[in-house]
Design an enzyme around this catalytic site. Structure first.
Site, PDB file in Angstrom:
ATOM      1  N   HIS A  49       0.846  -1.185   0.000  1.00 18.12           N
ATOM      2  CA  HIS A  49       0.000   0.000   0.000  1.00 18.12           C
ATOM      3  C   HIS A  49       0.893   1.252   0.000  1.00 18.12           C
ATOM      4  CE1 HIS A  49      -3.936  -1.976   1.697  1.00 18.12           C
ATOM      5  NE2 HIS A  49      -3.551  -2.480   0.534  1.00 18.12           N
ATOM      6  N   GLU A  51       1.306   3.771   2.056  1.00 20.49           N
ATOM      7  CA  GLU A  51       2.023   4.103   3.292  1.00 20.49           C
ATOM      8  C   GLU A  51       3.301   3.264   3.414  1.00 20.49           C
ATOM      9  OE1 GLU A  51      -1.129   3.224   2.835  1.00 20.49           O
ATOM     10  OE2 GLU A  51      -2.453   3.975   4.404  1.00 20.49           O
ATOM     11  N   CYS A  74      -5.503   1.437   6.144  1.00 19.19           N
ATOM     12  CA  CYS A  74      -6.321   0.234   6.380  1.00 19.19           C
ATOM     13  C   CYS A  74      -6.055  -0.326   7.774  1.00 19.19           C
ATOM     14  CB  CYS A  74      -6.109  -0.798   5.288  1.00 19.19           C
ATOM     15  SG  CYS A  74      -4.455  -1.482   5.219  1.00 19.19           S
ATOM     16  N   CYS A  83      -2.079  -1.058   7.423  1.00 17.41           N
ATOM     17  CA  CYS A  83      -1.233   0.147   7.365  1.00 17.41           C
ATOM     18  C   CYS A  83      -1.301   0.967   8.647  1.00 17.41           C
ATOM     19  CB  CYS A  83      -1.634   1.006   6.176  1.00 17.41           C
ATOM     20  SG  CYS A  83      -1.189   0.250   4.615  1.00 17.41           S
TER      21      CYS A  83
HETATM   22  N1  AOF Z   1      -4.850   1.023  -1.592  1.00 22.89           N
HETATM   23  C1  AOF Z   1      -4.718   1.296  -0.274  1.00 22.89           C
HETATM   24  C2  AOF Z   1      -5.725   0.944   0.660  1.00 22.89           C
HETATM   25  N2  AOF Z   1      -6.839   0.313   0.214  1.00 22.89           N
HETATM   26  C3  AOF Z   1      -7.780  -0.318   1.114  1.00 22.89           C
HETATM   27  O1  AOF Z   1      -7.220  -1.486   1.681  1.00 22.89           O
HETATM   28  C4  AOF Z   1      -8.138  -2.574   1.615  1.00 22.89           C
HETATM   29  C5  AOF Z   1      -7.554  -3.698   0.768  1.00 22.89           C
HETATM   30  O2  AOF Z   1      -6.422  -4.184   1.420  1.00 22.89           O
HETATM   31  P1  AOF Z   1      -5.504  -5.341   0.782  1.00 22.89           P
HETATM   32  O3  AOF Z   1      -6.378  -6.512   0.480  1.00 22.89           O
HETATM   33  O4  AOF Z   1      -4.518  -5.661   1.887  1.00 22.89           O
HETATM   34  O5  AOF Z   1      -4.838  -4.781  -0.439  1.00 22.89           O
HETATM   35  C6  AOF Z   1      -9.434  -1.996   1.078  1.00 22.89           C
HETATM   36  O6  AOF Z   1     -10.250  -1.635   2.177  1.00 22.89           O
HETATM   37  C7  AOF Z   1      -9.020  -0.757   0.328  1.00 22.89           C
HETATM   38  O7  AOF Z   1     -10.008   0.233   0.345  1.00 22.89           O
HETATM   39  N3  AOF Z   1      -5.541   1.254   1.965  1.00 22.89           N
HETATM   40  C8  AOF Z   1      -4.414   1.872   2.403  1.00 22.89           C
HETATM   41  O8  AOF Z   1      -4.258   2.108   3.617  1.00 22.89           O
HETATM   42  N4  AOF Z   1      -3.454   2.222   1.514  1.00 22.89           N
HETATM   43  C9  AOF Z   1      -3.539   1.955   0.200  1.00 22.89           C
HETATM   44  O9  AOF Z   1      -2.609   2.269  -0.562  1.00 22.89           O
END
Ligand code: AOF
Length: 141
Positions: A49, A51, A74, A83
């Site tokens: 992600h 962060e 997240c 994160c």
């Molecule tokens: N791309 C993004 C987030 N995306 C969020 O993370 C969740 C998916 O997590 P995962 O399955 O681990 O990839 C989902 O709720 C989405 O909205 N969160 C963040 O802190 N930073 C990021 O850059």
């Protein structure tokens, strides 16, 4: 001044497309003494992600660093670690979030985890611009 940092986070988040989908394209900049010291954006699905990318690209002290993130960090372990915990473990004490993650698995929980750990969180900076860009990508991951 702080708007410049969030707008920069928004700008770099656009580089996450198209590889990150269905995860939303997020940007993060780390700011120390009014200078950007690191940047990151969401990697291809299952990858880091925003962060984590920004933290991995920075090796100095996190004292006095503010993280500007376009989307709420997240809160749970999905395809990648939470994160919110990664930020806490980094020692960062201030996080500025533009918009809350509407994903019910997060949705305020990331902010709560940060605050419970003593991290100062501010929400809503550049909200109009960020929602305009991010909204089409939310709720599909
Ligand atoms: N791309 C993004 C987030 N995306 C969020 O993370 C969740 C998916 O997590 P995962 O399955 O681990 O990839 C989902 O709720 C989405 O909205 N969160 C963040 O802190 N930073 C990021 O850059």
């Amino acid at each position: 001044m702080s708007e410049i940092f969030m707008l920069r986070a928004l700008q770099i988040s656009k580089s996450a497309l198209p590889d990150c989908t269905p995860n939303p394209p997020v940007g993060c900049v780390l700011v120390k003494n009014d200078f950007i010291v690191s940047e990151g954006f969401t990697q291809a699905i299952g990858g880091n992600h925003a962060e984590v990318q920004a933290l991995n690209s920075y090796s100095g002290s996190t004292e006095n660093i503010t993280a500007y993130v376009t989307l709420e960090p997240c809160s749970y372990v999905g395809r990648t670690p939470a994160c919110a915990n990664t930020l806490i473990n980094s020692g960062i004490k201030r996080v500025v979030v533009s918009m809350l993650d509407p994903d019910p698995r997060n949705s305020g929980k990331g902010v709560k985890i940060l605050e419970q750990a003593g991290v100062q969180v501010e929400i809503g900076l550049c909200n109009d611009q960020v929602i305009h860009f991010l909204a089409p990508y939310l709720g599909k991951s």
